[in-house]
Write a protein that holds these residues in place. Structure first.
Motif, PDB file in Angstrom:
ATOM      1  N   ARG A  96       0.803  -1.221   0.000  1.00  0.00           N
ATOM      2  CA  ARG A  96       0.000   0.000   0.000  1.00  0.00           C
ATOM      3  C   ARG A  96       0.836   1.271   0.000  1.00  0.00           C
ATOM      4  N   HIS A 130      -1.964  -4.563  -4.732  1.00  0.00           N
ATOM      5  CA  HIS A 130      -2.749  -3.383  -4.369  1.00  0.00           C
ATOM      6  C   HIS A 130      -2.829  -2.398  -5.541  1.00  0.00           C
ATOM      7  N   ASP A 169     -13.887   2.791  -2.810  1.00  0.00           N
ATOM      8  CA  ASP A 169     -13.111   4.031  -2.975  1.00  0.00           C
ATOM      9  C   ASP A 169     -12.690   4.116  -4.434  1.00  0.00           C
ATOM     10  N   SER A 172     -10.507   1.435  -6.128  1.00  0.00           N
ATOM     11  CA  SER A 172     -11.050   0.100  -6.429  1.00  0.00           C
ATOM     12  C   SER A 172     -11.976   0.092  -7.645  1.00  0.00           C
ATOM     13  N   LYS A 192     -14.924   7.929  -0.733  1.00  0.00           N
ATOM     14  CA  LYS A 192     -14.347   7.769   0.608  1.00  0.00           C
ATOM     15  C   LYS A 192     -13.270   8.812   0.835  1.00  0.00           C
ATOM     16  N   ARG A 194     -10.232   9.896   3.658  1.00  0.00           N
ATOM     17  CA  ARG A 194      -9.516   9.513   4.878  1.00  0.00           C
ATOM     18  C   ARG A 194      -9.017  10.764   5.576  1.00  0.00           C
ATOM     19  N   ASP A 219      -9.505  -5.058  -2.642  1.00  0.00           N
ATOM     20  CA  ASP A 219      -8.368  -5.984  -2.655  1.00  0.00           C
ATOM     21  C   ASP A 219      -7.964  -6.407  -1.242  1.00  0.00           C
ATOM     22  N   ILE A 220      -8.082  -5.479  -0.277  1.00  0.00           N
ATOM     23  CA  ILE A 220      -7.607  -5.759   1.078  1.00  0.00           C
ATOM     24  C   ILE A 220      -8.662  -5.368   2.109  1.00  0.00           C
ATOM     25  N   ILE A 221      -8.866  -6.212   3.113  1.00  0.00           N
ATOM     26  CA  ILE A 221      -9.568  -5.777   4.329  1.00  0.00           C
ATOM     27  C   ILE A 221      -8.516  -5.785   5.420  1.00  0.00           C
ATOM     28  N   SER A 222      -8.219  -4.605   5.956  1.00  0.00           N
ATOM     29  CA  SER A 222      -7.244  -4.544   7.042  1.00  0.00           C
ATOM     30  C   SER A 222      -7.985  -4.273   8.353  1.00  0.00           C
ATOM     31  N   THR A 223      -8.319  -3.026   8.613  1.00  0.00           N
ATOM     32  CA  THR A 223      -9.118  -2.734   9.813  1.00  0.00           C
ATOM     33  C   THR A 223     -10.603  -3.007   9.559  1.00  0.00           C
ATOM     34  N   THR A 226     -13.088   0.551   5.876  1.00  0.00           N
ATOM     35  CA  THR A 226     -13.522   0.927   4.523  1.00  0.00           C
ATOM     36  C   THR A 226     -14.801   0.178   4.173  1.00  0.00           C
TER      37      THR A 226
HETATM   38  C1  R5P Z   1      -7.302   1.002  -0.042  1.00  0.00           C
HETATM   39  O1  R5P Z   1      -6.806   1.674  -0.906  1.00  0.00           O
HETATM   40  C2  R5P Z   1      -7.522  -0.474  -0.164  1.00  0.00           C
HETATM   41  O2  R5P Z   1      -8.012  -0.854  -1.419  1.00  0.00           O
HETATM   42  C3  R5P Z   1      -8.469  -0.940   0.924  1.00  0.00           C
HETATM   43  O3  R5P Z   1      -9.688  -0.274   0.740  1.00  0.00           O
HETATM   44  C4  R5P Z   1      -7.931  -0.618   2.269  1.00  0.00           C
HETATM   45  O4  R5P Z   1      -6.622  -1.074   2.377  1.00  0.00           O
HETATM   46  C5  R5P Z   1      -8.785  -1.269   3.336  1.00  0.00           C
HETATM   47  O5  R5P Z   1      -8.272  -0.915   4.584  1.00  0.00           O
HETATM   48  P1  R5P Z   1      -9.175  -0.962   5.875  1.00  0.00           P
HETATM   49  O6  R5P Z   1      -9.823  -2.315   5.917  1.00  0.00           O
HETATM   50  O7  R5P Z   1      -8.221  -0.706   6.985  1.00  0.00           O
HETATM   51  O8  R5P Z   1     -10.195   0.135   5.751  1.00  0.00           O
END
Ligand code: R5P
Length: 309
Positions: A96, A130, A169, A172, A192, A194, A219-223, A226
């Motif tokens: 990222r 990413h 966002d 994506s 979205k 931030r 692509d990613i779920i971190s926290t 989003t």
């Molecule tokens: C952001 O640019 C990525 O595509 C994800 O939306 C982001 O990394 C998700 O992060 P989180 O789950 O912390 O909101």
């Protein structure tokens, strides 16, 4: 496939085993251990001289541990004279930070590319980077697969009445558009903003989601912020149900709890990152066949482009 050997690091052994099974092969023996001070040591327990070698390792949490382990395995492999080493990285961590978006910050996606090559990788096989342009951070061949075929097959089986694919966002949108075209479905975008890293503020939904089943793709779920805040915005705008579709479920901190208490009907993820005992809101699809087929084709010097469809 006899001159092809597949090794696995510790980050995602389950996926590596499934890939090996798809290829009708055993994982090749490797001894990975820790010295008392925590340093990693590796011994390749098979003769790889002149062989086509694949090492499977996701650089998922604990990211630094898994990345360092991969680098040390690559070094051990390189020094054992194989014909070629392919680093199979189902989830490419540190992706990222892929540009300088403010002064005096690193570009970790490029740094990691550099150290992988220095450690010994001759080519890379990865999935849903990413940002696709991270491929250009490497001066070695990169095969970049998408989990979309696996996700879309599953989503089609749900036989949605009025599906709309939602990009949570702007980053994506390309991925969402590809899903919408192929499902098929309408497309919507959540605008979205931030305020600070890991904090999300939703502004509004672009597109009509009223009386639709909304499927958020990322692509990613971190926290999870989003996806969860996008789901709230979609329900507020009249969506009847919200689904999530995400390749790399990092699921940091208390994210699993947050999803249990969320508005999602289902969150579909893949096994690029290992998870066990997830609550039933999560459905895990395997990408082992996709990666296995790519390994086979790379080894046989065959085209992998048909896997992108
Ligand atoms: C952001 O640019 C990525 O595509 C994800 O939306 C982001 O990394 C998700 O992060 P989180 O789950 O912390 O909101």
């Amino acid at each position: 496939m006899d001159s092809c050997l597949i090794f696995s690091g510790n980050s995602n052994y389950q996926l590596a085993e499934k890939i090996a099974k798809y290829l009708n092969k055993e994982l090749s023996p490797i001894n990975i251990y820790r010295f008392k001070d925590g340093e990693i040591c590796v011994k390749i327990e098979a003769n790889i001289r002149g062989k086509d070698v694949f090492i499977i390792q996701s650089t998922c949490p604990p990211v630094n541990e898994n990345l360092m382990e991969l680098l040390i395995i690559l070094d051990a492999l390189k020094r054992a004279s194989p014909r070629r080493i392919t680093a199979v990285i189902p989830y490419y961590g540190y992706a990222r930070q892929d540009r300088k978006d403010q002064p005096r910050v690193p570009i970790t996606a490029k740094l990691v590319a550099n150290i992988l090559v220095t450690a010994g990788a001759d080519r890379i096989l990865t999935m849903d980077l990413h940002a696709p342009q991270i491929q250009g951070f490497f001066d070695i061949p990169v095969d970049h697969l998408f989990a979309a075929p696996v996700m879309i097959k599953y989503l089609r089986e749900k036989k949605f009445k009025k599906p709309v694919i939602v990009a949570p966002d702007v980053g994506s949108v390309k991925m969402a558009r590809a899903f919408a075209k192929r499902l098929p479905a309408e497309l919507a975008i959540v605008d979205k903003r931030r305020d600070a890293p890991d904090k999300v503020e939703m502004i509004h939904v672009i597109g009509d989601v009223k009386n639709c089943e909304a499927i958020i793709v990322d692509d990613i779920i971190s926290t999870g912020n989003t996806m969860i805040e996008a789901a709230q915005a979609l329900i507020k705008n009249g969506a009847t149900q919200v689904y999530g579709s995400c390749t790399h479920a990092v699921l940091a901190e208390n994210t699993i709890e947050k999803f249990k208490n969320s508005l999602f009907s289902e969150v579909i993820i893949t096994d690029t990152i290992p998870h066990s005992n997830l609550p039933s809101i999560f459905t895990i699809l395997t990408v082992s066949e996709l990666l296995g087929e790519a390994i086979k084709r790379i080894h046989l010097e065959d085209t992998v482009s048909s896997l992108f469809i």
